[in-house]
Design an enzyme around this catalytic site. Structure first.
Site, PDB file in Angstrom:
ATOM      1  N   GLU A  77       0.817  -1.205   0.000  1.00  0.00           N
ATOM      2  CA  GLU A  77       0.000   0.000   0.000  1.00  0.00           C
ATOM      3  C   GLU A  77       0.857   1.263   0.000  1.00  0.00           C
ATOM      4  O   GLU A  77       0.550   2.245  -0.671  1.00  0.00           O
ATOM      5  CB  GLU A  77      -0.913   0.027   1.230  1.00  0.00           C
ATOM      6  CG  GLU A  77      -1.851  -1.163   1.348  1.00  0.00           C
ATOM      7  CD  GLU A  77      -1.281  -2.232   2.272  1.00  0.00           C
ATOM      8  OE1 GLU A  77      -0.128  -2.653   2.036  1.00  0.00           O
ATOM      9  OE2 GLU A  77      -1.964  -2.637   3.215  1.00  0.00           O
ATOM     10  N   CYS A 105      -2.559  -2.930   7.559  1.00  0.00           N
ATOM     11  CA  CYS A 105      -2.121  -2.821   8.943  1.00  0.00           C
ATOM     12  C   CYS A 105      -2.364  -1.393   9.430  1.00  0.00           C
ATOM     13  O   CYS A 105      -2.836  -0.534   8.691  1.00  0.00           O
ATOM     14  CB  CYS A 105      -0.646  -3.174   9.050  1.00  0.00           C
ATOM     15  SG  CYS A 105       0.432  -1.976   8.226  1.00  0.00           S
TER      16      CYS A 105
END
Length: 232
Positions: A77, A105
């Site tokens: 990401e 996360c």
């Protein structure tokens, strides 16, 4: 990495986030994220991939690279967000969406919120480190000054199976290494050894990638928080 010039219009049309049209659209972009995840796997990284979409076009791609880059923040990401910001010309991207094969996360979720993304879609859940509902849900935190809509479970089986297959293969390779190594020498232990990122157990499920406890070996890579994702 980018593969599409930014759209000429600065006003993005609102895409469908629900219904059959949204399902087809989300699967199309998640398959592009899976292509990135396979690139990570080929590089020996935990297979997680991501793409950023603007005006229904992919403007940036990224895959997991923390081991090779020696960068704990180099999750899929983060790679995709950095590339997308260069295309957009701003670190704020309120008209963009991000697709990632594994639940983000806390680090990546925070970056998405700082980027003011409009929408995030993920594939498999991560019950050990997921910050989009599994362990905590940053996207549901009303006290934050920006809310990003989120959808999970898109192509979850395919995304999760890629991770489970990766770690099964890693376990087999490590078992073979131990069987052939001279007495007292183990892979992942000692100066210059490649850190182990293999979790101790993975229970396959239809929708979840199950990570496990970090290896106890000195200098070992934490078990998979997904990106290497282990430390996320």
């Amino acid at each position: 990495m980018t593969d599409t010039p930014p759209p000429s219009s600065t006003a993005a049309a609102t895409p469908p986030f629900e219904g059959p049209q949204a399902d087809e659209r989300d699967q199309r972009f998640m398959r592009a994220a899976l292509e990135e995840a396979r690139l990570a796997e080929a590089a020996g990284e935990v297979p997680v991939g991501a793409v950023v979409v603007w005006n229904d076009a992919i403007i940036a791609r990224g895959h997991n690279l923390p081991i090779r880059s020696r960068d704990p923040s180099a999750h899929a990401e983060m790679q995709a967000l950095r590339a997308a910001a260069q295309v957009v010309g701003n670190y704020r991207m309120p008209e963009c969406e991000l697709y990632v094969t594994l639940e983000p996360c806390a680090m990546c979720s925070g970056a998405m919120l700082h980027a003011r993304l409009r929408h995030v879609v993920f594939g498999a859940t991560d019950p050990k480190t997921g910050a989009a509902g599994s362990v905590l849900d940053l996207f549901a935190e009303a006290r934050l000054n920006h809310q990003t809509t989120i959808r999970g479970g898109v192509l979850a089986d395919e995304c999760g199976q890629l991770l489970r297959d990766f770690f099964r293969a890693r376990r087999r390779a490590q078992k073979a290494d131990r069987a052939t190594a001279p007495l007292g020498i183990e892979r992942g232990v000692g100066p210059g050894a490649e850190p182990s990122i293999e979790p101790t157990s993975i229970e396959p499920t239809s929708t979840e990638f199950i990570s496990a406890e970090p290896s106890a070996a000195p200098g070992a890579e934490p078990s998979s928080d997904s990106q290497g994702k282990t430390d996320a």
